[in-house]
Design an enzyme around this catalytic site. Structure first.
Site, PDB file in Angstrom:
ATOM      1  N   ASP A 201      40.817  27.911  31.806  1.00 42.79           N
ATOM      2  CA  ASP A 201      39.399  28.178  32.109  1.00 42.79           C
ATOM      3  C   ASP A 201      38.859  29.359  31.308  1.00 42.79           C
ATOM      4  OD1 ASP A 201      39.108  26.145  33.982  1.00 42.79           O
ATOM      5  OD2 ASP A 201      39.741  27.413  35.662  1.00 42.79           O
TER       6      ASP A 201
ATOM      7  N   ARG B 122      40.338  41.096  43.755  1.00 41.39           N
ATOM      8  CA  ARG B 122      39.140  40.727  42.976  1.00 41.39           C
ATOM      9  C   ARG B 122      38.148  41.865  42.796  1.00 41.39           C
ATOM     10  NH1 ARG B 122      41.474  36.865  40.263  1.00 41.39           N
ATOM     11  NH2 ARG B 122      41.505  34.829  41.257  1.00 41.39           N
TER      12      ARG B 122
ATOM     13  N   ASP C  33      36.359  33.220  44.999  1.00 45.01           N
ATOM     14  CA  ASP C  33      36.459  34.245  43.962  1.00 45.01           C
ATOM     15  C   ASP C  33      35.137  34.497  43.252  1.00 45.01           C
ATOM     16  OD1 ASP C  33      39.108  34.859  44.461  1.00 45.01           O
ATOM     17  OD2 ASP C  33      39.817  33.160  43.280  1.00 45.01           O
TER      18      ASP C  33
ATOM     19  N   SER D  19      46.854  25.190  41.453  1.00 48.03           N
ATOM     20  CA  SER D  19      46.143  26.382  41.006  1.00 48.03           C
ATOM     21  C   SER D  19      46.823  27.574  41.668  1.00 48.03           C
ATOM     22  CB  SER D  19      44.673  26.284  41.427  1.00 48.03           C
ATOM     23  OG  SER D  19      44.097  27.561  41.383  1.00 48.03           O
TER      24      SER D  19
HETATM   25  N1  ARG Z   1      42.175  31.446  49.397  1.00 48.87           N
HETATM   26  C1  ARG Z   1      42.536  32.683  48.831  1.00 48.87           C
HETATM   27  C2  ARG Z   1      41.351  33.591  48.739  1.00 48.87           C
HETATM   28  O1  ARG Z   1      40.253  33.150  48.862  1.00 48.87           O
HETATM   29  C3  ARG Z   1      43.244  32.523  47.513  1.00 48.87           C
HETATM   30  C4  ARG Z   1      42.411  32.128  46.354  1.00 48.87           C
HETATM   31  C5  ARG Z   1      43.226  31.926  45.144  1.00 48.87           C
HETATM   32  N2  ARG Z   1      42.403  31.779  43.988  1.00 48.87           N
HETATM   33  C6  ARG Z   1      42.677  30.964  42.986  1.00 48.87           C
HETATM   34  N3  ARG Z   1      41.789  30.949  42.029  1.00 48.87           N
HETATM   35  N4  ARG Z   1      43.696  30.173  42.966  1.00 48.87           N
HETATM   36  O2  ARG Z   1      41.488  34.771  48.573  1.00 48.87           O
END
Ligand code: ARG
Length: 392
Positions: A13, A93, A122, A171
């Site tokens: 990505d 993040r 995210d 992912s």
């Molecule tokens: N569900 C978790 C969160 O919202 C993990 C997200 C993981 N992100 C990813 N791009 N695989 O914090």
């Protein structure tokens, strides 16, 4: 010449984002920034090499220590956990986004970019922190609604080499606090995760046949020592991930309510987080009064909710932390944790601020009926005596 700073991971990505930002968004210069919050060393190395090849400028920022001190430790003090998720990605993040903004300011860029899709949490976490800078925010994958197949084709056209064939069909997001695995077949909540989704934790059936006891010491709610030895946070977490992972500790499979309300199936591994959070809670149980504990549970819930939403800059977050820090003034002591084939048990605790008094609670001591009312408010009284002999 327009300049943009991109939060870069080295994956498909964000790699195609570099050329898309030039071709479709007319940027003359794309600066790729990798923020190290404890991803595997090979991933960082690969991302650095790709960034040097594809972008007009690149940075690798080692934010691991800041992540531990300013994000993970406050989480431990707050017993941070959202619906069973230890919040690894969620707390990383905002730090990553902050570092991107700092580079953008240094580079005098006009815009910030990330490679999030339009489905997850995210994007919201990045957008929020990015928006505080006043710069333009660009999210090519989300805005152009790109599919994975299109992305792969485009990458090939541009000569961007990503070994998609070898890539797992999941992912994955990884930092030193947790590893998350989602997508593909795992989206079916009935599908049992195959053993190969896990990388940090052993299948409990293959874990050592004898248990291990580890001792964690805390000062003001922060873990500072392991087995009697002082250890910097980063190393302690790395070490506990290894030891705990070896014993199959810290796997979670859950249905999680995302920020916008969609339910998602998530799998996580987080040995150190499980060990440290369990130990911290056990120590609090020994030193905080029942009143403090029950109120703190509510505070923890709100803290975790804000952390999940990426709203650490909301004033409430600071207010909650002020309360939490006050409670942690007495969270000193040691906890013994036994780990064995995926199970964790607290098997010992001690603290100079303990509110537990063996001679009073002992079964061996006779208690007279008229003594009962003496124990109403007894913890409060013990606390006051301990803190300076206040009697009234
Ligand atoms: N569900 C978790 C969160 O919202 C993990 C997200 C993981 N992100 C990813 N791009 N695989 O914090």
């Amino acid at each position: 010449m327009k300049k943009v700073v991109l939060a870069y991971s080295g994956g498909l990505d964000t790699s195609i984002c570099i050329s898309i930002l030039k071709e479709r968004y007319d940027f003359g210069e794309v600066i790729a920034v990798i923020v190290d919050v404890g991803q595997p060393k090979d991933d960082i190395k690969m991302a650095r090499e790709r960034a040097e090849m594809l972008a007009d400028g690149s940075y690798v920022i080692d934010a691991r220590e800041e992540f531990v001190e300013e994000y993970v430790f406050p989480l431990v003090k707050a017993n941070g956990c959202y619906e069973g998720y230890v919040l690894g990605t969620a707390i990383a993040r905002p730090l990553i986004a902050k570092k991107i903004v700092e580079i953008a300011e240094k580079e005098k860029a006009q815009a910030l970019a990330h490679g999030c899709t339009g489905k997850g949490n995210d994007q919201l976490r990045f957008d929020f922190i990015f928006s505080l800078s006043g710069l333009d925010i660009i999210a090519p994958i989300r805005e152009l609604n790109l599919t994975r197949a299109w992305e792969m084709e485009y990458a090939k056209e541009k000569g961007i080499e990503i070994e998609v064939t070898k890539e797992k069909p999941w992912s994955i997001d990884e930092n030193l606090w947790s590893r998350s695995i989602e997508g593909g077949k795992l989206e079916d909540p009935w599908f049992v995760p195959p053993e190969d989704v896990y990388e940090w934790t052993k299948d409990p059936k293959d874990a050592p046949d004898s248990p291990e006891i580890i001792e964690i010491s805390f000062e003001k709610g922060v873990p500072l020592g392991l087995n009697g030895e002082e250890l910097a946070g980063l190393y302690m977490i790395e070490k506990l991930n290894r030891i705990g992972g070896e014993h199959g500790i810290g796997r979670t499979d859950l249905i999680e309510d995302r920020i916008l309300g969609l339910k998602a199936r998530e799998n996580y591994e987080h040995p150190a987080a499980t060990i440290l959070l369990s130990a911290h809670k056990a120590l609090e149980q020994l030193v905080l009064t029942r009143e403090e504990l029950s109120f703190k549970r509510m505070v923890e819930e709100r803290w975790s909710d804000l952390a999940y939403k990426g709203l650490m800059y909301d004033p409430l977050f600071g207010d909650l932390n002020a309360f939490i820090d006050k409670t942690q003034e007495r969270v000193y002591g040691e906890i013994k944790v036994k780990i064995f084939k995926g199970n964790l048990q607290i098997v010992g605790r001690r603290s100079p601020y303990s509110l537990y008094f063996e001679d009073i609670v002992s079964f061996d001591k006779k208690l007279h009926k008229e003594d009962f009312s003496k124990y109403h408010g007894y913890q409060t009284k013990l606390f006051n005596e301990m803190m300076g002999g206040k009697k009234i």
